[in-house]
Motif scaffolding. Structure first.
Motif, short mmCIF file in Angstrom:
data_model
loop_
_atom_site.label_atom_id
_atom_site.label_comp_id
_atom_site.label_asym_id
_atom_site.label_seq_id
_atom_site.Cartn_x
_atom_site.Cartn_y
_atom_site.Cartn_z
N UNK A 17 0.63 -1.17 -0.05
CA UNK A 17 0.16 -0.12 0.05
C UNK A 17 0.97 1.19 0.07
N UNK A 18 1.92 1.26 0.92
CA UNK A 18 2.81 2.47 0.96
C UNK A 18 3.72 2.72 -0.25
N UNK A 19 4.18 1.81 -1.01
CA UNK A 19 4.81 1.76 -2.11
C UNK A 19 3.95 2.57 -3.16
N UNK A 20 2.79 1.94 -3.25
CA UNK A 20 1.76 2.54 -4.39
C UNK A 20 1.64 4.03 -4.07
N UNK A 21 1.18 4.49 -3.04
CA UNK A 21 0.86 5.71 -2.69
C UNK A 21 1.89 6.41 -2.84
N UNK A 22 2.98 6.24 -2.34
CA UNK A 22 4.28 6.75 -2.42
C UNK A 22 5.18 7.12 -3.69
N UNK A 23 4.91 6.16 -4.51
CA UNK A 23 5.35 6.27 -5.89
C UNK A 23 4.28 7.29 -6.82
N UNK A 24 3.15 7.29 -6.31
CA UNK A 24 2.28 8.16 -7.03
C UNK A 24 2.20 9.65 -6.55
N UNK A 25 2.77 9.84 -5.25
CA UNK A 25 2.95 11.22 -4.64
C UNK A 25 4.11 11.70 -5.31
N UNK A 26 5.41 11.04 -5.25
CA UNK A 26 6.62 11.45 -5.62
C UNK A 26 6.64 11.72 -7.14
N UNK A 27 6.10 11.00 -7.98
CA UNK A 27 6.19 11.42 -9.57
C UNK A 27 5.25 12.50 -9.79
N UNK A 54 -2.64 12.40 9.08
CA UNK A 54 -2.48 11.25 8.34
C UNK A 54 -0.91 10.93 7.89
N UNK A 55 -0.16 12.06 7.82
CA UNK A 55 1.27 11.50 7.48
C UNK A 55 2.27 11.05 8.68
N UNK A 56 1.83 11.28 9.83
CA UNK A 56 2.69 10.89 11.00
C UNK A 56 2.36 9.17 11.03
N UNK A 57 1.24 8.78 11.17
CA UNK A 57 0.67 7.23 11.10
C UNK A 57 1.40 6.81 9.72
N UNK A 58 1.23 7.45 8.63
CA UNK A 58 1.57 6.95 7.26
C UNK A 58 2.96 6.48 7.16
N UNK A 59 3.71 7.39 7.56
CA UNK A 59 5.25 7.13 7.55
C UNK A 59 5.65 6.16 8.75
N UNK A 60 5.33 6.58 9.78
CA UNK A 60 5.77 5.55 10.71
C UNK A 60 5.30 4.19 10.54
N UNK A 61 4.33 3.87 10.21
CA UNK A 61 3.86 2.42 9.97
C UNK A 61 4.92 1.99 8.88
N UNK A 62 5.25 2.62 7.83
CA UNK A 62 6.20 2.20 6.69
C UNK A 62 7.54 2.04 7.18
N UNK A 63 7.99 2.75 8.36
CA UNK A 63 9.24 2.38 8.72
C UNK A 63 9.13 1.09 9.59
N UNK A 64 8.27 1.20 10.47
CA UNK A 64 7.95 -0.10 11.37
C UNK A 64 7.59 -1.20 10.50
#
Length: 203
Positions: free
Chosen positions: A92-102, A129-139
Motif C-alpha cells: 500500500x505504501x509503495x503504491x501511494x508513495x510512488x504516485x505522490x513522488x512522481x 495522516x502523514x505521521x501514522x502513514x510514514x511511521x507505519x512504513x518504517x515499522x
C-alpha cells in the motif's frame, strides 16, 4: 513469484537503508539532510538505477499482494502474521508513495526533497495522516525483516536464538522511527517550509 519478490526486496531494502540514513541526517539540520540527498542522488537518480528501483517497487507491490491473497492467517504464528501484515502495508505504501513522488516531480514541478516530505508532517491537520502513514512504513519495513529473520534463520553466530534477534530488530525499527520523526519534525531547529511547497498544504 517468490523469487522475484525476494530479489526485488533486496534491491528495495538497499535503497530504504540509504533513504533512512538520509532522514537520520536531519538530526543535525535540514541542510545536512539536503546535502546527503544531493550526494546519494548522483547514484539512485541515474536512469539505470531509478528504472531498476521503479521496476523492483512494482514487483514488490504485485507479488506482495498476490502472496498476501494466497495465504491464510487465522492459524498462523505471530511472525507469519507479521510478515503478511507488514508486507500488505508496504505494498500500500509503495503504491501511494510512488504516485505522490512522481506527481510532485512531474505535475507540481517540485524537488521531492526534505521539504516535500516534512510539509505534511508538521502541518495540522495533514499531520494526522502523514505521521501514522510514514511511521507505519518504517515499522513495517523492520517488521517484515524481523519476521523473515525469525522464520528463515536457522543458525546464527550470535548466542541469541533467531526469534529473540527478531524482537531486537523490531526494537531497532521503533528506535529509528523515533529518531527519524524527531529529526524531521523537531521545531526547535526553526526551519520553515519554502513558499513553493505551500501548494502541498493548501497555503
Amino acid at each position: 513469484m517468490k523469487t522475484l519478490h525476494y530479489f526485488s526486496g533486496i534491491i528495495i531494502s538497499c535503497f530504504v537503508v540509504l533513504h533512512l540514513s538520509n532522514h537520520l541526517a536531519s538530526l543535525w539540520s535540514e541542510e545536512s539532510h539536503l546535502e546527503f540527498m544531493n550526494i546519494t542522488r548522483k547514484l539512485y537518480r541515474t536512469p539505470f538505477f531509478e528504472t531498476l528501483l521503479i521496476i523492483a517497487a512494482f514487483i514488490q507491490i504485485i507479488s506482495g499482494i498476490r502472496l498476501l491473497m494466497s495465504k491464510q492467517t487465522l492459524k498462523a504464528t505471530f511472525f507469519e502474521r507479521l510478515k503478511l501484515w507488514t508486507g500488505g502495508y508496504l505494498a500500500f505504501f509503495f503504491t501511494i508513495h510512488l504516485i505522490a513522488v512522481f506527481t510532485g516531480r512531474l505535475v507540481l514541478k517540485l524537488d521531492t526533497n526534505f521539504y516535500f516530505g516534512t510539509a505534511g508532517l508538521i502541518t495540522y491537520p495533514f499531520s494526522l495522516f502523514f505521521i501514522p502513514y510514514y511511521s507505519l512504513a518504517i515499522l513495517s519495513f523492520f517488521g517484515h525483516i524481523a519476521a523473515i529473520h525469525a522464520l528463515k534463520m536457522k543458525k546464527t553466530l550470535l548466542k541469541l536464538p533467531p526469534k529473540k534477534q527478531a524482537y531486537l530488530i523490531l526494537l531497532t525499527g521503533l528506535f529509528i522511527t523515533f529518531l527519524t520523526f524527531y529529526g524531521l519534525t523537531n521545531k526547535f531547529k526553526g526551519f520553515k517550509i519554502p513558499e513553493s511547497y505551500h501548494i502541498l498544504i493548501g497555503k
